[in-house]
Write an enzyme that holds these catalytic residues in place. Structure first.
Site, short mmCIF file in Angstrom:
data_model
loop_
_atom_site.label_atom_id
_atom_site.label_comp_id
_atom_site.label_asym_id
_atom_site.label_seq_id
_atom_site.Cartn_x
_atom_site.Cartn_y
_atom_site.Cartn_z
N HIS A 1 35.36 47.70 24.07
CA HIS A 1 35.43 49.07 24.61
C HIS A 1 36.70 49.81 24.22
O HIS A 1 37.07 50.79 24.85
CB HIS A 1 35.25 49.03 26.14
CG HIS A 1 33.89 48.57 26.56
ND1 HIS A 1 33.58 48.15 27.83
CD2 HIS A 1 32.73 48.48 25.85
CE1 HIS A 1 32.31 47.81 27.89
NE2 HIS A 1 31.77 47.99 26.71
N GLY B 1 35.11 37.38 35.08
CA GLY B 1 35.53 38.62 35.73
C GLY B 1 34.79 39.86 35.27
O GLY B 1 35.39 40.90 35.05
N ASP C 1 42.88 47.46 28.77
CA ASP C 1 44.26 47.48 29.30
C ASP C 1 45.30 46.80 28.41
O ASP C 1 46.51 46.98 28.61
CB ASP C 1 44.30 46.88 30.72
CG ASP C 1 43.75 45.45 30.80
OD1 ASP C 1 43.84 44.71 29.80
OD2 ASP C 1 43.24 45.08 31.88
P1 OAD Z 1 33.29 45.56 36.94
O1 OAD Z 1 34.22 46.32 37.81
O2 OAD Z 1 31.91 46.07 36.79
O3 OAD Z 1 33.19 44.06 37.44
C1 OAD Z 1 34.32 43.32 37.73
C2 OAD Z 1 33.87 42.00 38.34
O4 OAD Z 1 35.02 41.20 38.51
C3 OAD Z 1 33.19 42.12 39.70
O5 OAD Z 1 31.91 41.52 39.66
C4 OAD Z 1 34.12 41.36 40.67
O6 OAD Z 1 33.42 40.55 41.57
C5 OAD Z 1 34.89 40.48 39.71
N1 OAD Z 1 36.26 40.14 40.16
C6 OAD Z 1 37.13 40.88 40.89
N2 OAD Z 1 38.30 40.24 41.03
C7 OAD Z 1 38.16 39.06 40.38
C8 OAD Z 1 39.03 37.96 40.14
N3 OAD Z 1 40.27 37.93 40.62
N4 OAD Z 1 38.55 36.92 39.42
C9 OAD Z 1 37.28 36.92 38.95
N5 OAD Z 1 36.42 37.94 39.13
C10 OAD Z 1 36.86 38.99 39.83
O7 OAD Z 1 34.03 45.44 35.52
P2 OAD Z 1 33.39 45.12 34.11
O8 OAD Z 1 32.26 44.18 34.24
O9 OAD Z 1 34.49 44.79 33.20
O10 OAD Z 1 33.23 50.33 30.56
O11 OAD Z 1 32.81 46.53 33.72
C11 OAD Z 1 32.20 46.68 32.48
C12 OAD Z 1 32.44 48.05 31.95
O12 OAD Z 1 32.07 49.03 32.91
C13 OAD Z 1 33.92 48.38 31.69
O13 OAD Z 1 34.38 47.89 30.47
C14 OAD Z 1 33.91 49.86 31.73
C15 OAD Z 1 33.10 50.03 32.99
O14 OAD Z 1 32.53 51.24 33.21
C16 OAD Z 1 33.49 51.51 30.01
O15 OAD Z 1 34.36 52.24 30.45
C17 OAD Z 1 32.65 51.82 28.82
#
Ligand code: OAD
Length: 259
Positions: free
Chosen positions: A139, A207, A124
């Site tokens: 990514h 996060g 983003d």
């Molecule tokens: P996820 O959507 O898998 O995980 C986001 C995490 O953030 C979750 O475990 C939530 O509990 C947590 N969360 C939500 N709000 C929050 C806050 N305010 N503070 C702290 N934590 C919070 O996202 P990613 O782990 O980034 O890849 O996903 C990894 C990859 O999967 C992405 O980069 C994307 C996706 O598919 C590709 O597109 C290749």
């Protein structure tokens, strides 16, 4: 009566939780202060408080949309317009968002801490917008368009894009400059991330559901190299067992106090 007891009990629990957090924050701050090198890996959760949906969890994008249909090279080959419509919609959402307290705390910390490496799975650009210098974008970047034929890249923040799929000067189709499922990570960026994880005395995971590899593997790399691991994530992750300090809380609330 029961209601009064219940709300008193809830208030007590909240107070206890905030005391626990306060002592954990103090301990993690001390470790950070003593660390020569620090690396941070962020994910979609850090941008959630800016109003950008995450991928997994209750309102996650992958609950409504299929990654196979929208975020793979095969999906793009099959229906580039559909894939572009989805990315164009996300670009619109992100364009209206601003960095939050979590992003800003990392910028402030970076100005005082060296060596420091910010590694992100996010496309983003909110870390850059907040003022982070040169984050390792594992990514890719949703604001970069790349030609499918000549490989030329262009920075483009136009929202919405006038024509979908957009075209390169050479006449071929442009694609989003992001990494799709099944694609490799950009090699120099990945190398930099691994080196930072290996060299970190404290490694902070913020996060992210820590389910997408190889990115999540950086925590294991850091742990094996002896780093102190701090996890800040709203929900539990499969890597919580590796954490020395764990905060199941919002990044925007914990990071400003931690850093
Ligand atoms: P996820 O959507 O898998 O995980 C986001 C995490 O953030 C979750 O475990 C939530 O509990 C947590 N969360 C939500 N709000 C929050 C806050 N305010 N503070 C702290 N934590 C919070 O996202 P990613 O782990 O980034 O890849 O996903 C990894 C990859 O999967 C992405 O980069 C994307 C996706 O598919 C590709 O597109 C290749």
């Amino acid at each position: 009566m029961v209601e009064a007891w219940y709300s008193w009990n809830l208030a007590t629990q909240e107070a206890t939780q905030s005391e626990i957090n306060a002592s954990r924050i103090a301990e993690a701050r001390r470790r950070l202060g003593e660390s020569h090198s620090v690396a941070v890996l962020t994910g979609a959760g850090i941008s959630a408080e800016s109003g950008i949906p995450t991928f997994r969890g209750a309102d996650g994008l992958w609950r409504k949309y299929s990654p196979q249909e929208l975020a793979t090279p095969q999906a793009f080959a099959r229906d580039p317009k559909l894939v572009w419509e989805w990315y164009d919609w996300r670009r619109g959402l992100i364009a209206g968002a601003a960095p939050n307290a979590g992003h800003r705390a990392l910028v402030e910390f970076e100005s005082r801490q060296s060596p420091f490496t910010l590694i992100t799975q996010n496309v983003d650009g909110l870390h850059d917008l907040a003022g982070s210098k040169n984050p390792a974008r594992l990514h890719g970047d949703i604001w970069t368009l790349r030609c499918t034929a000549c490989g030329r890249e262009e920075h483009n923040r136009q929202v919405p894009l006038p024509d979908l799929p957009p075209e390169c000067r050479c006449g071929a189709m442009l694609r989003p400059g992001v990494v799709w499922f099944g694609e490799g990570l950009p090699e120099p960026v990945w190398r930099r991330a691994v080196d930072a994880a290996r060299g970190a005395e404290t490694f902070l995971l913020v996060g992210t559901s820590a389910t997408v590899y190889p990115a999540a593997g950086l925590v294991e790399v850091a742990r094996e190299a002896g780093a102190h691991i701090v996890i800040v994530n709203l929900e539990p992750t499969p890597l919580d067992g590796l954490a020395d300090t764990l905060f199941n809380a919002k990044a925007g609330e914990i990071l400003p106090r931690l850093l």
